[in-house]
Design a protein around this motif. Structure first.
Motif, PDB file in Angstrom:
ATOM      1  N   CYS A  53       0.804  -1.217   0.000  1.00  0.00           N
ATOM      2  CA  CYS A  53       0.000   0.000   0.000  1.00  0.00           C
ATOM      3  C   CYS A  53       0.842   1.273   0.000  1.00  0.00           C
ATOM      4  N   CYS A  56       1.429   3.784  -2.954  1.00  0.00           N
ATOM      5  CA  CYS A  56       0.402   4.749  -3.352  1.00  0.00           C
ATOM      6  C   CYS A  56      -0.039   5.652  -2.203  1.00  0.00           C
ATOM      7  N   HIS A  57      -0.015   5.127  -0.979  1.00  0.00           N
ATOM      8  CA  HIS A  57      -0.555   5.907   0.138  1.00  0.00           C
ATOM      9  C   HIS A  57       0.536   6.517   1.007  1.00  0.00           C
TER      10      HIS A  57
HETATM   11  C1  HEC Z   1      -2.147   1.685  -7.227  1.00  0.00           C
HETATM   12  C2  HEC Z   1      -2.194   2.587  -6.112  1.00  0.00           C
HETATM   13  C3  HEC Z   1      -2.830   2.110  -4.830  1.00  0.00           C
HETATM   14  C4  HEC Z   1      -2.480   1.029  -4.038  1.00  0.00           C
HETATM   15  C5  HEC Z   1      -1.366   0.019  -4.297  1.00  0.00           C
HETATM   16  C6  HEC Z   1      -3.354   1.054  -2.901  1.00  0.00           C
HETATM   17  N1  HEC Z   1      -4.235   2.102  -2.997  1.00  0.00           N
HETATM   18 FE1  HEC Z   1      -5.686   2.563  -1.656  1.00  0.00          FE
HETATM   19  N2  HEC Z   1      -6.346   4.022  -2.880  1.00  0.00           N
HETATM   20  C7  HEC Z   1      -5.733   4.427  -4.061  1.00  0.00           C
HETATM   21  C8  HEC Z   1      -6.523   5.503  -4.657  1.00  0.00           C
HETATM   22  C9  HEC Z   1      -6.205   6.222  -5.944  1.00  0.00           C
HETATM   23  C10 HEC Z   1      -7.613   5.725  -3.792  1.00  0.00           C
HETATM   24  C11 HEC Z   1      -8.774   6.718  -3.988  1.00  0.00           C
HETATM   25  C12 HEC Z   1      -9.810   6.016  -4.844  1.00  0.00           C
HETATM   26  C13 HEC Z   1     -11.003   6.899  -5.167  1.00  0.00           C
HETATM   27  O1  HEC Z   1     -11.661   7.350  -4.227  1.00  0.00           O
HETATM   28  O2  HEC Z   1     -11.221   7.091  -6.353  1.00  0.00           O
HETATM   29  C14 HEC Z   1      -7.465   4.788  -2.676  1.00  0.00           C
HETATM   30  C15 HEC Z   1      -8.328   4.739  -1.595  1.00  0.00           C
HETATM   31  C16 HEC Z   1      -8.102   3.987  -0.463  1.00  0.00           C
HETATM   32  C17 HEC Z   1      -8.882   4.063   0.740  1.00  0.00           C
HETATM   33  C18 HEC Z   1     -10.063   5.008   0.994  1.00  0.00           C
HETATM   34  C19 HEC Z   1      -9.514   6.280   1.586  1.00  0.00           C
HETATM   35  C20 HEC Z   1     -10.607   7.270   1.946  1.00  0.00           C
HETATM   36  O3  HEC Z   1     -10.281   8.242   2.651  1.00  0.00           O
HETATM   37  O4  HEC Z   1     -11.758   7.078   1.508  1.00  0.00           O
HETATM   38  C21 HEC Z   1      -8.344   3.174   1.612  1.00  0.00           C
HETATM   39  C22 HEC Z   1      -8.816   2.872   3.025  1.00  0.00           C
HETATM   40  C23 HEC Z   1      -7.243   2.525   0.949  1.00  0.00           C
HETATM   41  N3  HEC Z   1      -7.112   3.062  -0.313  1.00  0.00           N
HETATM   42  C24 HEC Z   1      -6.462   1.564   1.515  1.00  0.00           C
HETATM   43  C25 HEC Z   1      -5.455   0.892   0.849  1.00  0.00           C
HETATM   44  C26 HEC Z   1      -4.742  -0.235   1.390  1.00  0.00           C
HETATM   45  C27 HEC Z   1      -4.970  -0.811   2.770  1.00  0.00           C
HETATM   46  C28 HEC Z   1      -3.867  -0.640   0.437  1.00  0.00           C
HETATM   47  C29 HEC Z   1      -2.918  -1.827   0.482  1.00  0.00           C
HETATM   48  C30 HEC Z   1      -3.549  -3.126   0.686  1.00  0.00           C
HETATM   49  C31 HEC Z   1      -4.025   0.242  -0.709  1.00  0.00           C
HETATM   50  N4  HEC Z   1      -4.999   1.145  -0.420  1.00  0.00           N
HETATM   51  C32 HEC Z   1      -3.283   0.152  -1.869  1.00  0.00           C
HETATM   52  C33 HEC Z   1      -4.591   3.898  -4.612  1.00  0.00           C
HETATM   53  C34 HEC Z   1      -3.940   2.769  -4.157  1.00  0.00           C
END
Ligand code: HEC
Length: 113
Positions: A53, A56-57
């Motif tokens: 994660c 990206c985060h």
């Molecule tokens: C390829 C990039 C990418 C990866 C890897 C990724 N995310 Fe995300 N994540 C995003 C994006 C972009 C959004 C926003 C999506 C939207 O709302 O359109 C998001 C949204 C989220 C949200 C919602 C946040 C909110 O405030 O609503 C959470 C929780 C989250 N991700 C958790 C995770 C976790 C846990 C992992 C690992 C298992 C992970 N993400 C891996 C790109 C990624």
């Protein structure tokens, strides 16, 4: 009552049983999110987070391609749903089902305001 009733009663029992089975199968995989993620390990979750994660985060959850998670005040059900299903460019299925409780525990602790 006469023998004419028996097929009705048996049929009713079979229908009720089928309904119960169908319900069990529909609801089993999506058991209450809180229950499904109970007992997660925050430290194991952090390891998974850094691997799957953080790219990206952000390593500290401060955001990057994805939104900041630190301080976002997310609850377990929300995190689990997004991790399972993905959202936007975030892919679904980054972690195995066995890792879900850990990643959810970590993200919830990270996002505590
Ligand atoms: C390829 C990039 C990418 C990866 C890897 C990724 N995310 Fe995300 N994540 C995003 C994006 C972009 C959004 C926003 C999506 C939207 O709302 O359109 C998001 C949204 C989220 C949200 C919602 C946040 C909110 O405030 O609503 C959470 C929780 C989250 N991700 C958790 C995770 C976790 C846990 C992992 C690992 C298992 C992970 N993400 C891996 C790109 C990624």
């Amino acid at each position: 009552m006469g023998r004419g009733w028996r097929p009705l009663i048996v049929g009713g029992a079979v229908a009720a049983g089928t309904f119960a089975l169908a319900q069990a199968q529909i609801f089993a995989p999506s058991a209450p999110a809180g229950g499904a993620v109970a007992g997660g390990d925050v430290y194991r979750g952090e390891t998974i987070y850094q691997r799957e994660c953080a790219g990206c985060h952000g390593a500290g959850g401060d955001g990057g391609v994805g939104p900041a998670l630190a301080g976002a005040g997310l609850d377990a059900a929300t995190v689990l749903a997004i991790v399972r299903s993905g959202r936007g460019v975030m892919p679904a299925g980054l972690v195995s089902e066995a890792q879900e409780p850990d990643i959810v525990a970590y993200v919830v602790s990270l996002s505590a305001p």
